[in-house]
Enzyme design. Structure first.
Site, short mmCIF file in Angstrom:
data_model
loop_
_atom_site.label_atom_id
_atom_site.label_comp_id
_atom_site.label_asym_id
_atom_site.label_seq_id
_atom_site.Cartn_x
_atom_site.Cartn_y
_atom_site.Cartn_z
N ARG A 13 57.73 41.09 70.76
CA ARG A 13 56.41 41.57 71.15
C ARG A 13 55.56 41.81 69.89
NH1 ARG A 13 52.75 45.29 70.06
NH2 ARG A 13 54.39 46.86 69.92
N ASP A 14 55.97 42.77 69.08
CA ASP A 14 55.15 43.18 67.94
C ASP A 14 55.05 42.05 66.90
OD1 ASP A 14 53.72 44.76 66.22
OD2 ASP A 14 55.13 46.42 66.23
N HIS A 206 58.82 54.32 64.88
CA HIS A 206 58.37 52.93 64.68
C HIS A 206 57.80 52.85 63.26
CE1 HIS A 206 56.60 49.09 66.36
NE2 HIS A 206 55.83 49.26 65.30
N HIS A 208 56.74 50.90 59.60
CA HIS A 208 56.27 49.66 58.97
C HIS A 208 56.66 49.69 57.49
CE1 HIS A 208 52.99 48.46 62.13
NE2 HIS A 208 54.23 48.41 62.61
N CYS A 239 50.61 42.88 58.92
CA CYS A 239 49.84 44.10 59.12
C CYS A 239 48.37 43.73 59.28
CB CYS A 239 50.02 45.03 57.92
SG CYS A 239 49.08 46.54 58.08
N ASN A 248 56.41 45.23 60.32
CA ASN A 248 57.50 46.07 60.81
C ASN A 248 58.70 46.06 59.88
OD1 ASN A 248 56.54 46.81 63.62
ND2 ASN A 248 56.31 44.59 63.65
MG MG Z 1 54.58 47.46 64.58
#
Ligand code: MG
Length: 307
Positions: A13-14, A206, A208, A239, A248
């Site tokens: 997803r991300d 979560h 990064h 990003c 991530n």
């Molecule tokens: Mg992310």
């Protein structure tokens, strides 16, 4: 200290969201299958969003259908609104991710609503859920905002105060949206949450890795008592606020970290690195992390030494 960590794989997803080149449905399903086979039980497999706004997820129904019955698999899908949540549930989703931001400007740019409008939307969504549906509530800009800089602990707690009681069993993910948080702030905010909301069942982080602090911040969250960590295979996901920078924290880096500390993640790193190499090679992918290349180099070295 917690001896078991659950890594939530968010790459499909991300990570895929930030890849403009369309990834075929078969490729997505193959990668999700192999990530699951590498020991990742929970994977965020895509979003129920406008197909014209995010064409990469136009096939989310199909991806969900093809993967949801893998044994022991817990697929999550992101939904930005109560209406999209209905759509996801109709398609067979049982684990939804809802996101809103602490920062007014970030929430406006992300979901075109004020944070209080998003709180109301979340309230509507949780009221209409079938009883077995699981919820991850992601709090973006929980630490830092690309527009407004550092978010105070009080500001994040003030938003959480409005959310926690709406569904006390939801898992809440605090997101370092910019990658600029430092370990002291991570530990302070999670400790404050554990102290204030004892009824909330679980918390997730979560991270990064944009500024190279990803694993340090993950360690700080773990020290504070967090046992659920989001990560993306091959560190996929650039990003959007720092073009060209990595996004991530990489799943293989997180698995390597905890394995080294003797903490069970259930992940087979060798298998995972093989999938991560395929992820990093996707056309248009922005990859990150260190362990993938380090292990590949070590394996090459071993081969050269014995031949
Ligand atoms: Mg992310």
């Amino acid at each position: 200290m917690i001896k078991k960590i659950e890594i939530v794989e968010v790459g499909p997803r991300d990570g895929f969201q930030s890849i403009a080149t369309p990834i075929s449905t078969a490729t997505k399903i193959g990668l999700i299958k192999d990530l699951h086979a590498a020991g990742l039980q929970r994977i965020e497999i895509g979003s129920f969003v406008s197909k014209s706004a995010v064409p990469q997820f136009a096939d989310i129904d199909e991806v969900l259908k093809a993967t949801r019955d893998f044994p022991g698999f817990d697929p999550q899908v992101l939904v930005p609104t109560a209406r999209r949540a209905e759509e996801a549930i109709a398609a067979g989703a049982q684990h939804l991710v809802f996101v809103l931001s602490v920062s007014e400007r970030h929430n406006q740019s992300n979901v075109r609503r004020s944070p209080s409008e998003s709180v109301a939307e979340y309230g509507r969504m949780v009221k209409q859920l079938p009883s077995m549906t699981k919820i991850r509530l992601n709090i973006a800009t929980a630490f830092d905002c690309p527009y407004d800089g550092q978010m105070s602990i009080e500001a994040t707690l003030a938003l959480l105060d409005q959310l926690v009681d709406l569904m006390p069993e939801a898992e809440i993910g605090l997101c370092d949206t910019t990658g600029r948080v430092t370990p002291d702030h991570v530990e302070k905010l999670f400790s404050a949450c554990f102290e204030r909301y004892r009824q909330a069942t679980s918390w997730a982080f979560h991270a990064h890795d944009t500024y190279g602090l990803g694993l340090k911040n993950v360690t700080a969250a773990w020290r504070a008592g967090v046992s659920v960590i989001d990560a993306s295979f091959a560190g996929l996901g650039g990003c959007p606020f720092a073009p060209g920078a990595t996004g991530n924290v990489a799943t293989e880096d997180v698995a390597w970290l905890f394995q080294g500390m003797g903490i069970d993640t259930g992940v087979n790193i060798e298998k995972l690195v093989g999938v991560a190499q395929r992820g990093a090679a996707l056309p248009g992918a922005q990859s990150g992390g260190r362990v993938r290349d380090a292990l590949a180099a070590r394996n090459r070295l071993t081969l050269e030494t014995i031949t």
